[in-house]
Motif scaffolding. Structure first.
Motif, PDB file in Angstrom:
ATOM      1  N   GLY A 130       0.800  -1.216   0.000  1.00 29.93           N
ATOM      2  CA  GLY A 130       0.000   0.000   0.000  1.00 29.93           C
ATOM      3  C   GLY A 130       0.834   1.268   0.000  1.00 29.93           C
ATOM      4  N   ARG A 131       0.253   2.351   0.479  1.00 30.85           N
ATOM      5  CA  ARG A 131       0.900   3.661   0.508  1.00 30.85           C
ATOM      6  C   ARG A 131       0.713   4.312   1.852  1.00 30.85           C
ATOM      7  NH1 ARG A 131      -1.939   7.336  -3.429  1.00 30.85           N
ATOM      8  NH2 ARG A 131      -0.451   8.917  -2.726  1.00 30.85           N
ATOM      9  N   VAL A 132       1.716   5.054   2.258  1.00 30.76           N
ATOM     10  CA  VAL A 132       1.644   5.843   3.479  1.00 30.76           C
ATOM     11  C   VAL A 132       2.099   7.249   3.139  1.00 30.76           C
ATOM     12  CG1 VAL A 132       2.516   6.133   5.827  1.00 30.76           C
ATOM     13  CG2 VAL A 132       2.132   3.824   4.922  1.00 30.76           C
ATOM     14  N   THR A 133       1.271   8.231   3.473  1.00 34.52           N
ATOM     15  CA  THR A 133       1.643   9.628   3.223  1.00 34.52           C
ATOM     16  C   THR A 133       1.632  10.389   4.541  1.00 34.52           C
ATOM     17  OG1 THR A 133      -0.644  10.309   2.829  1.00 34.52           O
ATOM     18  CG2 THR A 133       0.615   9.547   0.918  1.00 34.52           C
ATOM     19  N   ASP A 134       2.292  11.545   4.552  1.00 28.77           N
ATOM     20  CA  ASP A 134       2.216  12.387   5.742  1.00 28.77           C
ATOM     21  C   ASP A 134       2.130  13.852   5.334  1.00 28.77           C
ATOM     22  OD1 ASP A 134       5.735  12.302   6.853  1.00 28.77           O
ATOM     23  OD2 ASP A 134       4.766  13.335   5.186  1.00 28.77           O
ATOM     24  N   ASN A 135       1.952  14.704   6.317  1.00 29.52           N
ATOM     25  CA  ASN A 135       1.726  16.124   6.041  1.00 29.52           C
ATOM     26  C   ASN A 135       2.999  16.856   5.655  1.00 29.52           C
ATOM     27  OD1 ASN A 135       2.500  15.669   8.768  1.00 29.52           O
ATOM     28  ND2 ASN A 135       1.994  17.788   9.257  1.00 29.52           N
ATOM     29  N   HIS A 136       4.122  16.139   5.528  1.00 26.58           N
ATOM     30  CA  HIS A 136       5.353  16.740   5.004  1.00 26.58           C
ATOM     31  C   HIS A 136       5.521  16.466   3.518  1.00 26.58           C
ATOM     32  CE1 HIS A 136       6.809  17.906   8.970  1.00 26.58           C
ATOM     33  NE2 HIS A 136       6.411  16.720   9.403  1.00 26.58           N
ATOM     34  N   GLY A 137       4.492  15.893   2.883  1.00 21.74           N
ATOM     35  CA  GLY A 137       4.562  15.605   1.450  1.00 21.74           C
ATOM     36  C   GLY A 137       5.201  14.279   1.116  1.00 21.74           C
ATOM     37  N   HIS A 138       5.528  13.485   2.112  1.00 21.83           N
ATOM     38  CA  HIS A 138       6.112  12.175   1.835  1.00 21.83           C
ATOM     39  C   HIS A 138       5.036  11.211   1.333  1.00 21.83           C
ATOM     40  CE1 HIS A 138       9.078  13.574   5.087  1.00 21.83           C
ATOM     41  NE2 HIS A 138       9.645  13.742   3.908  1.00 21.83           N
ATOM     42  N   ASP A 139       5.401  10.432   0.329  1.00 21.41           N
ATOM     43  CA  ASP A 139       4.483   9.457  -0.263  1.00 21.41           C
ATOM     44  C   ASP A 139       5.259   8.146  -0.376  1.00 21.41           C
ATOM     45  OD1 ASP A 139       2.223   9.521  -3.149  1.00 21.41           O
ATOM     46  OD2 ASP A 139       2.782   7.894  -1.772  1.00 21.41           O
ATOM     47  N   ALA A 140       5.114   7.303   0.607  1.00 23.25           N
ATOM     48  CA  ALA A 140       5.934   6.096   0.708  1.00 23.25           C
ATOM     49  C   ALA A 140       5.201   4.895   0.131  1.00 23.25           C
ATOM     50  CB  ALA A 140       6.316   5.838   2.168  1.00 23.25           C
ATOM     51  N   ARG A 141       5.928   4.152  -0.726  1.00 32.59           N
ATOM     52  CA  ARG A 141       5.401   2.947  -1.373  1.00 32.59           C
ATOM     53  C   ARG A 141       6.185   1.742  -0.852  1.00 32.59           C
ATOM     54  NH1 ARG A 141       2.227   4.918  -5.787  1.00 32.59           N
ATOM     55  NH2 ARG A 141       2.153   7.165  -5.462  1.00 32.59           N
ATOM     56  N   PRO A 142       5.787   0.520  -1.269  1.00 28.66           N
ATOM     57  CA  PRO A 142       6.505  -0.666  -0.791  1.00 28.66           C
ATOM     58  C   PRO A 142       8.013  -0.565  -1.000  1.00 28.66           C
ATOM     59  CG  PRO A 142       4.495  -1.340  -1.854  1.00 28.66           C
ATOM     60  CD  PRO A 142       4.590   0.148  -2.050  1.00 28.66           C
ATOM     61  N   ILE A 146       9.949   5.650   6.059  1.00 26.66           N
ATOM     62  CA  ILE A 146       9.802   6.972   6.662  1.00 26.66           C
ATOM     63  C   ILE A 146      10.545   6.925   7.985  1.00 26.66           C
ATOM     64  CG2 ILE A 146       8.206   8.675   7.614  1.00 26.66           C
ATOM     65  CD1 ILE A 146       6.141   7.781   5.598  1.00 26.66           C
ATOM     66  N   VAL A 147      11.566   7.754   8.084  1.00 31.58           N
ATOM     67  CA  VAL A 147      12.438   7.756   9.266  1.00 31.58           C
ATOM     68  C   VAL A 147      12.140   9.010  10.069  1.00 31.58           C
ATOM     69  CG1 VAL A 147      14.812   7.708  10.063  1.00 31.58           C
ATOM     70  CG2 VAL A 147      14.192   6.517   7.958  1.00 31.58           C
ATOM     71  N   SER A 148      11.733   8.846  11.311  1.00 29.61           N
ATOM     72  CA  SER A 148      11.357   9.975  12.166  1.00 29.61           C
ATOM     73  C   SER A 148      12.366  10.112  13.305  1.00 29.61           C
ATOM     74  CB  SER A 148       9.954   9.755  12.733  1.00 29.61           C
ATOM     75  OG  SER A 148       9.012   9.581  11.692  1.00 29.61           O
ATOM     76  N   GLU A 149      12.980  11.281  13.366  1.00 26.63           N
ATOM     77  CA  GLU A 149      13.943  11.529  14.443  1.00 26.63           C
ATOM     78  C   GLU A 149      13.213  11.947  15.721  1.00 26.63           C
ATOM     79  OE1 GLU A 149      17.663  13.087  11.643  1.00 26.63           O
ATOM     80  OE2 GLU A 149      16.559  14.499  12.908  1.00 26.63           O
ATOM     81  N   VAL A 150      13.943  11.892  16.824  1.00 31.42           N
ATOM     82  CA  VAL A 150      13.373  12.330  18.099  1.00 31.42           C
ATOM     83  C   VAL A 150      12.969  13.801  18.004  1.00 31.42           C
ATOM     84  CG1 VAL A 150      13.874  12.737  20.537  1.00 31.42           C
ATOM     85  CG2 VAL A 150      14.730  10.667  19.421  1.00 31.42           C
ATOM     86  N   GLY A 151      11.763  14.093  18.472  1.00 39.63           N
ATOM     87  CA  GLY A 151      11.275  15.464  18.471  1.00 39.63           C
ATOM     88  C   GLY A 151      10.502  15.844  17.224  1.00 39.63           C
ATOM     89  N   SER A 152      10.557  15.006  16.191  1.00 40.22           N
ATOM     90  CA  SER A 152       9.821  15.301  14.961  1.00 40.22           C
ATOM     91  C   SER A 152       8.351  14.968  15.159  1.00 40.22           C
ATOM     92  CB  SER A 152      10.397  14.524  13.782  1.00 40.22           C
ATOM     93  OG  SER A 152      10.240  13.142  13.984  1.00 40.22           O
ATOM     94  N   SER A 153       7.505  15.585  14.323  1.00 40.85           N
ATOM     95  CA  SER A 153       6.076  15.300  14.432  1.00 40.85           C
ATOM     96  C   SER A 153       5.446  15.289  13.050  1.00 40.85           C
ATOM     97  CB  SER A 153       5.385  16.340  15.322  1.00 40.85           C
ATOM     98  OG  SER A 153       5.533  17.631  14.760  1.00 40.85           O
ATOM     99  N   HIS A 154       4.375  14.566  12.887  1.00 42.36           N
ATOM    100  CA  HIS A 154       3.623  14.541  11.634  1.00 42.36           C
ATOM    101  C   HIS A 154       2.269  13.898  11.839  1.00 42.36           C
ATOM    102  CE1 HIS A 154       5.550  10.373  10.387  1.00 42.36           C
ATOM    103  NE2 HIS A 154       5.187  10.391  11.643  1.00 42.36           N
ATOM    104  N   THR A 155       1.463  14.028  10.777  1.00 42.40           N
ATOM    105  CA  THR A 155       0.183  13.338  10.691  1.00 42.40           C
ATOM    106  C   THR A 155       0.294  12.363   9.534  1.00 42.40           C
ATOM    107  OG1 THR A 155      -0.988  15.316  11.451  1.00 42.40           O
ATOM    108  CG2 THR A 155      -2.297  13.633  10.336  1.00 42.40           C
ATOM    109  N   VAL A 156      -0.148  11.152   9.726  1.00 41.55           N
ATOM    110  CA  VAL A 156       0.040  10.095   8.728  1.00 41.55           C
ATOM    111  C   VAL A 156      -1.313   9.657   8.175  1.00 41.55           C
ATOM    112  CG1 VAL A 156       0.880   7.740   8.354  1.00 41.55           C
ATOM    113  CG2 VAL A 156       2.163   9.312   9.825  1.00 41.55           C
ATOM    114  N   ASP A 157      -1.363   9.490   6.858  1.00 48.01           N
ATOM    115  CA  ASP A 157      -2.594   9.025   6.205  1.00 48.01           C
ATOM    116  C   ASP A 157      -2.349   7.761   5.408  1.00 48.01           C
ATOM    117  OD1 ASP A 157      -3.201  12.411   5.888  1.00 48.01           O
ATOM    118  OD2 ASP A 157      -4.653  11.051   6.819  1.00 48.01           O
ATOM    119  N   ILE A 158      -3.404   6.965   5.267  1.00 48.37           N
ATOM    120  CA  ILE A 158      -3.374   5.734   4.474  1.00 48.37           C
ATOM    121  C   ILE A 158      -4.359   5.936   3.319  1.00 48.37           C
ATOM    122  CG2 ILE A 158      -3.563   3.219   4.553  1.00 48.37           C
ATOM    123  CD1 ILE A 158      -1.507   4.459   6.496  1.00 48.37           C
ATOM    124  N   PRO A 159      -3.890   6.451   2.174  1.00 46.94           N
ATOM    125  CA  PRO A 159      -4.813   6.901   1.141  1.00 46.94           C
ATOM    126  C   PRO A 159      -5.436   5.809   0.262  1.00 46.94           C
ATOM    127  CG  PRO A 159      -2.577   7.333   0.457  1.00 46.94           C
ATOM    128  CD  PRO A 159      -2.508   6.789   1.843  1.00 46.94           C
TER     129      PRO A 159
END
Lengths: 178, 194
Positions: A130-142, A146-159
């Motif tokens: 499937g696909r995973v997107t977030d509010n930073h414009g990332h669009d991740a496919r198989p 998505i690598v999140s460092e300490v202190g980072s934040s986002h909202t994640v969607d499954i479109p």
């Protein structure tokens, strides 16, 4: 499984072309295709991501095989709460554990949203289906991470309509706006 | 900071190879339909190759399944510059088929041979660098002995099958096999091979 003929692979492309020219195709029984696809739906479903799973989660060969086998066993999964449809915990290897304490396979519902959250510990999300997107414009496919460092934040969607399956190396998060 | 790490795209190539290569690239991303398409295109050739060597439909099917599962597993590391997917499939089919033939022949030869001959079989089979020396030594055997070696080792015949094919008693098959293995060991020792 390796044979001695693998050593002579370098000289075989011409031979292989000759065989292709000489060999009259013989269609295998349809049951063979069905067996192959059943394996792809089962324990070998995520085999193409074996190298990535080993790398991200520091899994030795047997641990990877065991994970893939468990992933193909419905009873190994635990039902979740939306947006998580179900999850399967597993133990990351030592170097992965040093980064973040927990690991799991997670099935995310189609159209779901993981609300805004801050990562208190590092996180690596490897997309398997499937696909995973977030509010930073990332669009991740198989195969993407998505690598999140300490202190980072986002909202994640499954479109996508089929939802998504991810392998997650994760720790504490803090939901924002609550 | 949140970063996106993407998988690299497959390289472009001529139309026929590009189609297969693109399918492999999709399979590398877990696209099962892509692997199914590759299977539909090329399994008949792989199956024909395995069937021609093994002469056993069930074993040929097992080889074909193993080859395509190996392609599924190794798709992420497949390099189109090294050859077409079809060439890869045929090469792997040949390798896996010959692996099975060796195991079958060794097992059957082991059933026929004395314990000393069985040890000789293992020593010969476990030394890949001796393959050429073995072939030369086999060629130097008397015709009747070489025929037995050929039937047992290369055709995978059982004792009764070899006896029937050669029109000799099964006891004769066993004694010629023992003589052949003994001759092979002496020939290899004379060549200085361990």
């Amino acid at each position: 499984m390796k044979g001695r003929d693998d050593e002579r692979d370098a000289e075989l492309p011409d031979w292989a072309h000759a065989i292709e020219a000489m060999t009259a195709p013989v269609t295998p029984p349809s049951a063979l295709r069905a067996r192959l696809l059943a394996r792809l739906e089962g324990p070998d479903r995520y085999r193409p991501f074996g190298a990535l799973l080993r790398q991200v989660f520091d899994l030795e060969g047997v641990a990877l095989d065991e994970l893939l086998e468990r992933a193909s066993t419905p009873s190994a999964w635990t039902p979740g709460i939306t947006p998580v449809r179900r999850y399967l915990d597993f133990s990351p290897g030592p170097s992965a554990s040093a980064l973040a304490p927990r690991a799991g396979l997670v099935t995310l519902a189609a159209g779901a949203r993981i609300p805004a959250h801050r990562h208190e510990e590092p996180e690596v999300m490897l997309v398997l289906e499937g696909r995973v997107t977030d509010n930073h414009g990332h669009d991740a496919r198989p195969g993407d991470r998505i690598v999140s460092e300490v202190g980072s934040s986002h909202t994640v969607d499954i479109p996508d309509a089929g939802g998504a399956v991810v392998a997650l190396l994760h720790g504490k998060i803090h939901l924002l706006g609550i | 900071m949140i970063a996106l790490v993407t998988v690299a795209d497959a390289e472009q190539s001529e139309l026929t190879r590009a189609d297969d290569a693109e399918l492999v690239a999709r399979a590398a991303l877990g696209d099962r339909a892509a692997l199914g398409e590759i299977y539909d295109r090329h399994a008949p050739k792989a199956h024909a190759l395995a069937l021609g060597l093994l002469r056993n439909p069930r074993e040929a099917e097992d080889v074909v399944q193993d080859v395509f599962l190996e392609l599924w597993r190794d798709a992420p590391s497949y390099d189109v510059a090294r050859g077409s997917p079809l060439a890869w499939i045929l090469v792997k089919t040949r390798s896996r088929t010959l692996d099975r033939l060796r195991r079958t022949s060794l097992r059957r030869a082991g059933d026929l041979a004395s314990p000393e001959a069985q040890r000789a079989i293992r020593r010969i089979a476990e030394s890949p660098e001796r393959a050429m020396a073995v072939r030369e030594a086999v060629a130097a055997l008397p015709d009747d002995v070489r025929d037995v070696i050929f039937h047992v080792f290369f055709l995978g015949s059982t004792g009764p099958e070899a006896a029937k094919a050669l029109d000799v008693p099964e006891g004769t098959v066993r004694s010629r096999l023992a003589r052949g293995l003994s001759s092979l060991e002496r020939a290899l020792q004379r060549r200085g091979k361990p």
